[in-house]
Design an enzyme around this catalytic site. Structure first.
Site, PDB file in Angstrom:
ATOM      1  N   CYS A 266       0.844  -1.204   0.000  1.00 59.87           N
ATOM      2  CA  CYS A 266       0.000   0.000   0.000  1.00 59.87           C
ATOM      3  C   CYS A 266       0.876   1.249   0.000  1.00 59.87           C
ATOM      4  O   CYS A 266       2.012   1.224   0.483  1.00 59.87           O
ATOM      5  CB  CYS A 266      -0.889   0.054   1.241  1.00 59.87           C
ATOM      6  SG  CYS A 266      -1.999  -1.344   1.459  1.00 59.87           S
ATOM      7  N   ASP A 267       0.313   2.330  -0.524  1.00 60.38           N
ATOM      8  CA  ASP A 267       0.980   3.621  -0.411  1.00 60.38           C
ATOM      9  C   ASP A 267      -0.086   4.715  -0.386  1.00 60.38           C
ATOM     10  O   ASP A 267      -1.039   4.678  -1.167  1.00 60.38           O
ATOM     11  CB  ASP A 267       1.928   3.876  -1.571  1.00 60.38           C
ATOM     12  CG  ASP A 267       2.779   5.106  -1.331  1.00 60.38           C
ATOM     13  OD1 ASP A 267       3.817   4.976  -0.663  1.00 60.38           O
ATOM     14  OD2 ASP A 267       2.389   6.206  -1.771  1.00 60.38           O
ATOM     15  N   SER A 268       0.083   5.660   0.520  1.00 65.36           N
ATOM     16  CA  SER A 268      -0.894   6.738   0.673  1.00 65.36           C
ATOM     17  C   SER A 268      -0.253   8.093   0.431  1.00 65.36           C
ATOM     18  O   SER A 268       0.893   8.338   0.818  1.00 65.36           O
ATOM     19  CB  SER A 268      -1.498   6.720   2.085  1.00 65.36           C
ATOM     20  OG  SER A 268      -2.181   5.522   2.341  1.00 65.36           O
TER      21      SER A 268
ATOM     22  N   GLY B 257      -3.088   3.711  -2.697  1.00 64.52           N
ATOM     23  CA  GLY B 257      -2.924   2.683  -3.706  1.00 64.52           C
ATOM     24  C   GLY B 257      -2.715   1.332  -3.060  1.00 64.52           C
ATOM     25  O   GLY B 257      -2.097   1.231  -1.998  1.00 64.52           O
TER      26      GLY B 257
END
EC number: 3.6.1.9
Length: 214
Positions: free
Chosen positions: A84-86, A121
């Site tokens: 994940c990436d924010s 994501g």
């Protein structure tokens, strides 16, 4: 398997009945963003970062598509890797981690009383019999309405160090939640891993949520 060092993401999964193995990726986020170029959209950016993290960990487990897991453990021969990436989109720009109190202070001064979009994501990589067999990606977007903390509260918040290592310089599940008036969307996605989206992505790679419950 969770490809993240984030305690918040781990807490979301644990509270939902999943006890993942944690393996932190060695991804250079700035290099990936630079490689995408100026034409990359916000959703593409966070998805590509999540994808890079998930594949970095999957590649550590599976040296090549035809190989077996070097770790030799049953729990990684058949598993999923979630990356994940924010990032926060506000004022037309994407913001990651501020990393310093000075940057976080300036961001908060510009965010007070405004609305931004927290994009997270996600990438799910499916490993079966020691080989990567499938993947699914997606992005969850939630509108965040920021309150206006007093100068005293803001300085106290910055002094905790909490906003320095999180996307957009705020948390929803920690002290930063005091300064969020409301959100429109998935709260777990704002914390860092969207359970509804992960459920959908797991389904696309042939895994049901219940099979992951401890």
């Amino acid at each position: 398997m969770l490809a993240s060092a984030s305690p918040a993401r781990l807490a979301v999964l644990r509270s939902a009945g999943v006890e993942p193995l944690v393996r932190v990726s060695a991804v250079d986020e700035d290099a990936i963003i630079d490689s995408l170029g100026p034409g990359a959209g916000p959703e593409e950016t966070v998805i590509r970062l999540a994808e890079a993290k998930a594949h970095s960990v999957a590649n550590d487990i599976v040296p090549d598509l035809d190989g077996v897991c070097w770790a030799g453990a049953a729990d990684v021969l058949d598993c999923v890797v979630i990356g994940c990436d924010s990032m926060l989109r506000i004022g037309g720009a994407l913001q990651g981690k501020p990393l310093s109190a000075e940057v976080a202070r300036e961001r908060w001064k510009s965010m007070m009383g405004t609305t931004g979009e927290l994009l997270t994501g996600h990438c799910v990589v499916r490993i079966r019999d020691g080989a990567v067999v499938d993947e699914a990606t997606g992005c969850s977007t939630t509108r965040v309405h920021f309150g206006t903390p007093s100068e005293q509260d803001l300085e106290a918040y910055l002094a905790t160090g909490e906003p320095l290592e999180v996307a957009g310089a705020f948390t929803l599940d920690g002290r930063g939640g005091w300064f969020i008036d409301r959100i429109e969307g998935d709260p777990s996605s704002v914390i860092g891993i969207g359970r509804p989206l992960v459920r959908q992505l797991l389904g696309k790679v042939g895994v049901t949520v219940a099979t992951l419950w401890r």
